[in-house]
Design an enzyme around this catalytic site. Structure first.
Site, PDB file in Angstrom:
ATOM      1  CE  LYS A   1      -4.480  -1.535   1.338  1.00  0.00           C
ATOM      2  NZ  LYS A   1      -4.312  -2.934   1.808  1.00  0.00           N
TER       3      LYS A   1
ATOM      4  CD  GLU B   1     -10.175   4.812   1.195  1.00  0.00           C
ATOM      5  OE1 GLU B   1      -9.931   6.022   1.008  1.00  0.00           O
ATOM      6  OE2 GLU B   1      -9.541   3.906   0.614  1.00  0.00           O
TER       7      GLU B   1
ATOM      8  CB  SER C   1      -0.206  -8.154  -1.259  1.00  0.00           C
ATOM      9  OG  SER C   1      -1.021  -9.006  -0.464  1.00  0.00           O
TER      10      SER C   1
HETATM   11  C1  LIG Z   1      -5.161  -3.969   1.476  1.00  0.00           C
HETATM   12  C2  LIG Z   1      -4.452  -5.211   1.164  1.00  0.00           C
HETATM   13  C3  LIG Z   1      -4.829  -6.039   0.074  1.00  0.00           C
HETATM   14  C4  LIG Z   1      -6.044  -5.768  -0.758  1.00  0.00           C
HETATM   15  O1  LIG Z   1      -6.032  -4.548  -1.448  1.00  0.00           O
HETATM   16  P1  LIG Z   1      -5.813  -4.495  -3.003  1.00  0.00           P
HETATM   17  O2  LIG Z   1      -6.126  -3.098  -3.367  1.00  0.00           O
HETATM   18  O3  LIG Z   1      -6.732  -5.489  -3.637  1.00  0.00           O
HETATM   19  O4  LIG Z   1      -4.396  -4.832  -3.255  1.00  0.00           O
HETATM   20  C5  LIG Z   1      -4.077  -7.152  -0.195  1.00  0.00           C
HETATM   21  N1  LIG Z   1      -3.019  -7.492   0.564  1.00  0.00           N
HETATM   22  C6  LIG Z   1      -2.628  -6.744   1.614  1.00  0.00           C
HETATM   23  C7  LIG Z   1      -1.446  -7.171   2.392  1.00  0.00           C
HETATM   24  C8  LIG Z   1      -3.327  -5.586   1.945  1.00  0.00           C
HETATM   25  O5  LIG Z   1      -2.936  -4.852   3.002  1.00  0.00           O
END
Ligand SMILES: *Cc1c(COP(=O)(O)O)cnc(C)c1O
Length: 419
Positions: free
Chosen positions: A101, A123, A391
């Protein structure tokens, strides 16, 4: 200033049109008061994104502050457990603040500063985007307000504490179900009153134009690095790229630079929660219908009257009832394949990565991992190189996983008669 400034022409079909539409999805569906703030952001974004000095500053911060490039790691022991698949992990979990993020919040905060804004708002649902925004607000000396549903505030105390520690004000939202969708509605409403001084940092590739485009531009670094790294490590492109889809920002970030490589299969994974048949999930691309949410036209979980369903997943970062418009388009044209993974399957994958690689993944990322283990048998006899977007890291999810599993254990021990 006009809201229909054209996006730079690209040599591919995946650019939104001048109205911000990807096929029939996207656009701007907001009240009159937000039209001019959005036009202002779009003009500034188009100008900044075509300026090398802007990108130089963004890249400098991503390298020295965030810790990019994030490595690609060949998960050897995990791969040995699965037949006919070599799993490569793009380690977004190693970024400062523990997820992808921050790539986006650095970019948007730079833009806010360039536009002369002194304050940012955001948000947040699980609190991850709120923390990433509070972080860059501190970095640039911007005032920061984060809108968060009161139910989420209750469930996500550690992230609330982090935001406050970083100097942000956390504003409780009590409308609707007091969760993410309500927080985003309130942030958009508040922004329409204070847009002169304030920049709205949106957390994913959703919301009105230009946000889906702009957030993709800030997240595509994941795929750009991955493409080069895979070529260096394996001498070729991956056979398949898999990412979890909440709003869709990490997925579009890793997919985008591969869109023109038709031989690379792209798989987005939605949360099936307790099972698609239970209604408790957030599979908006799989089961959603077209509608408007938070200023954009996309696939949504809604009833026939347009009432939005509450989304559910064990993973708080995935439970959004909509999805980025570009994903809806890419699915329709068949460029991405969408699959779903349940809470239970995600938890199994979570434990696999802990056990075999010494990496505690975020529950969101565990959905992408689970898809690899599910498909592994089907890949044979040809061995496949699969790139998974890890992610984020799972430290934030530990308590949740422990609680969930002790609850499930109780239910099992107690049997249905005690329910
Ligand atoms: C917020 C988040 C997501 C989901 O958000 P996307 O916009 O779909 O990427 C996925 N993995 C992690 C670790 C997150 O913090």
């Amino acid at each position: 200033m006009t809201s229909s400034a054209d996006y730079p022409a690209l040599d591919c079909v995946y650019q939104p049109d001048s109205g911000g539409f990807f096929g029939e999805y996207g656009g701007i569906y907001v009240g009159e008061t937000l039209m001019s703030p959005l036009a202002e952001v779009k003009a500034a974004a188009l100008e900044a994104l075509s300026d090398k000095t802007f990108w130089d500053e963004y890249r400098y911060l991503l390298e020295h502050y965030v810790g990019r490039p994030s490595p690609i790691y060949f998960a050897k022991r995990l791969s040995q457990q699965l037949s006919s698949v070599r799993v490569y992990l793009k380690r977004e979990d190693l970024n400062h603040t523990g997820a992808h993020k921050v790539n986006n919040t650095v970019g948007q905060a730079l833009l806010a500063k360039r536009m002369g804004k002194k304050r940012v708002i955001a948000e947040t649902g699980a609190g991850q985007h709120g923390v990433a925004t509070a972080t860059v607000a501190a970095l640039f000396g911007l005032e920061c307000k984060v809108f968060m549903g009161s139910e989420d505030i209750r469930r996500q105390q550690p992230n609330v504490q982090r935001m406050k520690l970083l100097g942000a004000e956390v504003v409780p939202v009590n409308s609707g179900t007091s969760t993410l969708k309500d927080a985003m509605s309130e942030a958009l409403r508040y922004w329409s009153e204070v847009a002169d001084s304030t920049f709205y940092v949106v957390g994913t590739v959703a919301g009105p134009d230009p946000y889906p485009y702009m957030v993709r531009e800030f997240q595509k670094i994941i795929g750009e690095e991955s493409r080069n790294q895979m070529l260096t490590i394996t001498g070729k492109l991956p056979d398949c790229v898999i990412a979890a889809v909440g709003g869709g920002s990490n997925a579009i970030g890793i997919f985008y630079p591969f869109l023109e490589d038709k031989e690379v299969e792209l798989v987005g994974v939605e949360a099936a929660g307790k099972g698609l048949e239970t209604g408790e999930h957030c599979a908006s691309l799989t089961l959603g219908t077209i509608g408007v949410l938070h200023g954009t036209k996309t696939k949504l979980l809604q009833d026939k009257h347009g009432q939005i369903h509450e989304a559910y997943s064990i993973s708080a970062g995935l439970d959004y009832p909509g999805v980025g418009p570009e994903h809806a388009y890419l699915k329709d044209i068949g460029r991405i394949r969408i699959e779903t993974i349940t809470d239970k399957e995600a938890l199994e994958a979570f434990h696999l990565l802990c056990k075999y690689e010494g990496i505690i993944p975020a529950l969101e990322s565990s959905h992408a991992l689970a898809q690899v283990t599910k498909e592994a048998g089907g890949f044979s006899p040809r061995s496949r190189n699969v790139l998974v977007c890890l992610s984020g890291r799972g430290d934030k999810d530990l308590q949740h996983v422990l609680d969930y599993e002790s609850q499930s254990a109780c239910m099992f021990a107690g049997g249905p008669s005690t329910a």
